[in-house]
Design a protein around this motif. Sequence first.
Motif, PDB file in Angstrom:
ATOM      1  N   LEU B   9       0.791  -1.225   0.000  1.00  0.00           N
ATOM      2  CA  LEU B   9       0.000   0.000   0.000  1.00  0.00           C
ATOM      3  C   LEU B   9       0.832   1.290   0.000  1.00  0.00           C
ATOM      4  O   LEU B   9       0.344   2.316  -0.466  1.00  0.00           O
ATOM      5  CB  LEU B   9      -0.959   0.001   1.191  1.00  0.00           C
ATOM      6  CG  LEU B   9      -2.065  -1.057   1.103  1.00  0.00           C
ATOM      7  CD1 LEU B   9      -3.026  -0.933   2.268  1.00  0.00           C
ATOM      8  CD2 LEU B   9      -2.833  -0.949  -0.208  1.00  0.00           C
ATOM      9  N   ALA B  10       2.064   1.224   0.494  1.00  0.00           N
ATOM     10  CA  ALA B  10       2.860   2.462   0.541  1.00  0.00           C
ATOM     11  C   ALA B  10       2.983   3.115  -0.845  1.00  0.00           C
ATOM     12  O   ALA B  10       2.795   4.325  -0.970  1.00  0.00           O
ATOM     13  CB  ALA B  10       4.230   2.188   1.150  1.00  0.00           C
ATOM     14  N   PRO B  11       3.271   2.342  -1.906  1.00  0.00           N
ATOM     15  CA  PRO B  11       3.323   2.993  -3.223  1.00  0.00           C
ATOM     16  C   PRO B  11       1.977   3.575  -3.641  1.00  0.00           C
ATOM     17  O   PRO B  11       1.922   4.624  -4.280  1.00  0.00           O
ATOM     18  CB  PRO B  11       3.721   1.853  -4.167  1.00  0.00           C
ATOM     19  CG  PRO B  11       4.357   0.840  -3.303  1.00  0.00           C
ATOM     20  CD  PRO B  11       3.672   0.929  -1.988  1.00  0.00           C
ATOM     21  N   GLY B  37       7.359   6.677  -0.410  1.00  0.00           N
ATOM     22  CA  GLY B  37       6.491   5.492  -0.413  1.00  0.00           C
ATOM     23  C   GLY B  37       7.231   4.277  -0.921  1.00  0.00           C
ATOM     24  O   GLY B  37       7.161   3.183  -0.344  1.00  0.00           O
ATOM     25  N   MET B  38       7.978   4.477  -2.011  1.00  0.00           N
ATOM     26  CA  MET B  38       8.711   3.359  -2.603  1.00  0.00           C
ATOM     27  C   MET B  38       9.805   2.852  -1.670  1.00  0.00           C
ATOM     28  O   MET B  38      10.047   1.653  -1.567  1.00  0.00           O
ATOM     29  CB  MET B  38       9.351   3.786  -3.928  1.00  0.00           C
ATOM     30  CG  MET B  38       8.429   3.772  -5.115  1.00  0.00           C
ATOM     31  SD  MET B  38       7.389   2.329  -5.191  1.00  0.00           S
ATOM     32  CE  MET B  38       8.590   1.041  -5.056  1.00  0.00           C
ATOM     33  N   VAL B  92      10.559  -6.228  -7.670  1.00  0.00           N
ATOM     34  CA  VAL B  92       9.628  -5.160  -8.021  1.00  0.00           C
ATOM     35  C   VAL B  92       9.913  -3.906  -7.206  1.00  0.00           C
ATOM     36  O   VAL B  92      10.162  -2.826  -7.756  1.00  0.00           O
ATOM     37  CB  VAL B  92       8.171  -5.625  -7.815  1.00  0.00           C
ATOM     38  CG1 VAL B  92       7.214  -4.481  -8.058  1.00  0.00           C
ATOM     39  CG2 VAL B  92       7.860  -6.790  -8.731  1.00  0.00           C
ATOM     40  N   SER B  93       9.909  -4.042  -5.885  1.00  0.00           N
ATOM     41  CA  SER B  93      10.098  -2.850  -5.043  1.00  0.00           C
ATOM     42  C   SER B  93      11.486  -2.266  -5.230  1.00  0.00           C
ATOM     43  O   SER B  93      11.645  -1.050  -5.364  1.00  0.00           O
ATOM     44  CB  SER B  93       9.926  -3.205  -3.569  1.00  0.00           C
ATOM     45  OG  SER B  93       8.583  -3.332  -3.291  1.00  0.00           O
ATOM     46  N   THR B 124       3.658   0.294  -9.593  1.00  0.00           N
ATOM     47  CA  THR B 124       4.308  -0.577  -8.615  1.00  0.00           C
ATOM     48  C   THR B 124       3.268  -1.212  -7.692  1.00  0.00           C
ATOM     49  O   THR B 124       3.344  -2.406  -7.379  1.00  0.00           O
ATOM     50  CB  THR B 124       5.322   0.219  -7.787  1.00  0.00           C
ATOM     51  OG1 THR B 124       6.038   1.065  -8.665  1.00  0.00           O
ATOM     52  CG2 THR B 124       6.271  -0.698  -7.084  1.00  0.00           C
ATOM     53  N   PHE B 125       2.296  -0.399  -7.292  1.00  0.00           N
ATOM     54  CA  PHE B 125       1.230  -0.932  -6.440  1.00  0.00           C
ATOM     55  C   PHE B 125       0.522  -2.100  -7.128  1.00  0.00           C
ATOM     56  O   PHE B 125       0.335  -3.170  -6.552  1.00  0.00           O
ATOM     57  CB  PHE B 125       0.230   0.185  -6.107  1.00  0.00           C
ATOM     58  CG  PHE B 125      -1.135  -0.299  -5.744  1.00  0.00           C
ATOM     59  CD1 PHE B 125      -1.352  -0.930  -4.522  1.00  0.00           C
ATOM     60  CD2 PHE B 125      -2.205  -0.144  -6.618  1.00  0.00           C
ATOM     61  CE1 PHE B 125      -2.613  -1.398  -4.175  1.00  0.00           C
ATOM     62  CE2 PHE B 125      -3.463  -0.618  -6.292  1.00  0.00           C
ATOM     63  CZ  PHE B 125      -3.663  -1.249  -5.068  1.00  0.00           C
TER      64      PHE B 125
END
Lengths: 493, 637
Positions: B9-11, B37-38, B92-93, B124-125
Amino acid sequence: MLSLVIFLPLVGALVLFFGVKDNPQVARYLALFTTLVTFLLSLRLLNGFNVGSAAFQFVEEAAWLPGYGITYKVGVDGISLPFVLLTTLLTPICILASWESVQKQVKGYMVAFLALECFVTGVFCALDFVLFYILWEAMLIPMFLLIGVWGGKNRVYAAFKFFLYTLAGSLLMLIAILVMGFKGGTFSIPELMRVPFSFTLQVWLFLGLFSSFAVKVPMWPVHTWLPDAHVEAPTAGSVILAGILLKMGAYGFLRFSLPMLPDASRFFVPLIFGLSLVAIVYTALVAMMQKDLKKLIAYSSVSHMGFVTIGLFAYNQQGLEGGILQMVNHGVVAGGLFLLVGVVYDRMHTREIARFGGLAHRMPIYAVIFMIFTMASVGLPGTNGFIGEFLILLGAYLANKAVALVAATGLVLGAAYMLWMFKKVLFGEVRSEEVAALRDVTMREIVLFVPLLVLVFWIGFYPAPFLNMMHVSVEQLLVQAGTVKAGAAAIPF
Amino acid sequence: MSKHLLIVLAPLFGSLIAGLFGRFLGNALARLVTIAGMTISAVLAIQTFLEIAVGNGDPIRQEVWSWILSGEFHVSFGLLIDRLTAVMLIVVSGISTLIHIYSVGYMAEDPDQPRFFSYLSFFTFAMLMLVTGDSFLQLFFGWEGVGLASYLLIGFWFKKESACNAAIKAFLVNRVGDFGFALGIFTIYQVFHTLDYATVFRMAGTGQYVPTLDFPLCGSVETITLICLLLFVGAMGKSAQFILHTWLPDAMEGPTPVSALIHAATMVTAGVFMVCRASPLFELSPTALTVVTLVGATTAFFAATVGLVQNDIKRVIAYSTCSQLGYMFFAAGVSAYSAAIFHLMTHAFFKALLFLSAGAVIHSMHHEQDMRKMGGLRKKIPITYTVMMIGTLALTGFPFLAGFYSKDAILEAAYAAHTPVGTFAWGLGMAAAVLTTFYSFRLIFMTFHGHPADHHSYDHAKESPWVMLLPLLVLAAGALFAGYLGSPMTHLGWFKSAIFLAPGHDAMEHAHHVAAWVKWSPFAMFLIGLGLAYVLYIKSPNLPRLIAERFRCTHQFLLNAWYFDRLYDRLFVQTAKRIGEGLWHTGDEGIVDGCVNGVATICAQLAQQLRQMQTGYVYHYAFAMLVGVLVLVSLYA
């Protein structure tokens, strides 16, 4: 309580018609006030609605023509309540959408709109077949006026086409209703659901009702009134037309054909599937070639309603709930898209796709809203369109794989014409002075979209409240539709 | 909110804040919010990876909320993090964070930065939703979500007609794949009555399903094969495999960081991830595995041939991506899922590195992408040259770099499968390895060696800012060491329950024991490819032109990517338009409206004629009455 929701708009219309001088501003505020109060009242219905019961709720009954077994009887269940709420939500939005764009005979316009809301809500609440028929017909008059008086250049042709198409179907429906009433000895809808008609009779009755419902849905090939009606109707007229009027036909299938004529309904499943599949593919291809924004969305409506009718006749919980939900979704999304067209039409006085291009530069907020509705229309997960389409296709797949296979091509075709349209309207360079002079959406216009956008995401991420509302009623409908009322299945022709 | 949920959820939060309030925040704050966020997501992802993959923790399963409930049909949003997901999370992250940072430099002059960073984080999310899902429907959610993000990012410069068209093409081709995917999901539901991974895989493993389904016309079809093939259609769309590959090269219209993130490192690997995730199903269907192998091997070879002749620096890398994805698929097809995921990871590092370095080249050449106009740049931009060389060596399988471990693992597994398709894949894979080395060094030689073709841009070329070079250096480290560090992944049982192998599907195990010549032959391919590239582009630079003229037909065939685009345009786009036009004018306006208007006209004419009878003369009416009476009398008399 329910009668209040139905008739409050009519009271507002009468007050406006007889009690107020011809002052546009007063007419606007009075109409907005009335519809907002109606909406709040309808929310109280939702609040008091028992989702655990399949029976009709808030039933109100009064003697009317006792000699003929005709009564004034209204009530809602999990199938009709979503449509009542959709109507009461969309009407104030329509009034607000017409705030500046309608300048001639404002009072008459508002009266017509309020009357329309009353009749349409009544259609969804009616529990007496004659009452239903009267309201069904009555609703044509304000709609006819809205197109014929406040419409575009070709409005008279469109209005007559609309009127004649729907009227022709209605006459056959009237005959079917009378036959059912006299054979069953009652016009009460809940009681008629228990009357066993012979198979042959069911078939003829089904065709009678079908002729009216199919025009309203509209199903292929009786859909050609819709593009014309949409193109000529004022923005708010299109919103109501796409958002609510198109739902009445499918609602008719749910309320009458499936539970009252179960054997004939099953018999005609291939017909419904066939016409729906043609609608999905045919109109999607036609939509691809449209040069007028409203026509494109009108054709996409026919395609989307094709999904709905498949869902309804899939005879399983997923298909039916998906179908009902998709009707609500289509009301929200097509309504939103027509409002979006209205926004640029008010500014540029054209709907021709080729005249636009590069709008996103001048109207960034507008572009975002447009993108969200476009994605909801193509059924992207996370939007309401996905839930509806997915459940319908799942239901269809469980019922008949070939049907689901063909219907699913609509996913690709739908994305094609919507994205293509989006590109031509919003992307690209700003090519004309007109576009360069555009201003972004105003606060009033944003207010129009907010409730619809909330619904897009709410249903997309958390459809439970909406689906819960209909679970029990749909289960009961499946039982009714599944029972064999007539014995022999001889072909009556 | 749990730590693991925050990874996903941060992204999204970053994206929403930058997207909704970007115009108030300004460029700098919007960048900061999304990067923050990332970073949170990446740090937590690394922590989770350490817990689960290094520290031997149990998989995490968590239901977040109930999504759809209709009748017996129920799906939730959930979280499943096992070793397979943990690897994907890092990729991914981690790479997405680096690309966010790189974009700060690359997009510095763009006026629409909040929108760009919002899209990147949204992507990304969606990708994280895709890899952490615990049901096929959530996989589909992320699947379509990344499709949307890809559409938005390819069309980011929406003034450009070509960018918009490429965006639509990407969305539509993916939709064709998703059409198959959706049907696959329906079939899964019909057979297993759930879409939940755990239940579906358990039931599949214990044989609790109907083995065949009957279809009209086609007879009975094996259930699992049907499901796998339908799912694989989706994978082909998303991972740009042969037949559904046409969108990927066009996707290069997007900004270069997008190409690196979406069209090389992450989104396009979703198909590979899906096949590995669904290994308990694919393992039960030899037919499906054969198809996966054939399609993968064909793509690996086909895309490499096209890559040989492209002149756009990004297109070369795009076709290379296509080809490498083919490797991953045929690895999965011979049941070497761990090798596929291993290559997915190493490829993510070096392909992101290659794309971002290409971006740095383009940046320093003032948005020139044609390699024929470059040359000799190694002296002007030495850091970029160095990292790009590392990426190239990693891709081409130079010993002890990333690709050497992962690509060799795949080729060895294909060889060790000892099946006809396995051997076929091995052969094509070897051929593709020569081609890969050739086109990769062709790119290096044309860009960095030789003499500058355009002196003006050459003179103005300068090294990119540090904010761009730093991510490059990190990725270069990845390209150097990811292979060595990640090689335990290919050991049997590393993925634990995340990957299922049917008894006898032991290509991966045998791959560790193949003969020495098999182990070293990819290196021989590397030498051949390098030698060819050296001769053609350094020794005698006129030769390629002569060859192209001599074999004009072949050259055109490759340059136009085997003419797939033209074929599809004729076959689908133009046909659909013609049918649509016909249905509209002939069907709707001609036949349907013709009938309606015709009825109306007939009514009007009838009325007109009836009206004429009302003449108003009494003797006319009297005459009519007389005739009427006569008729009646004669009838009843």
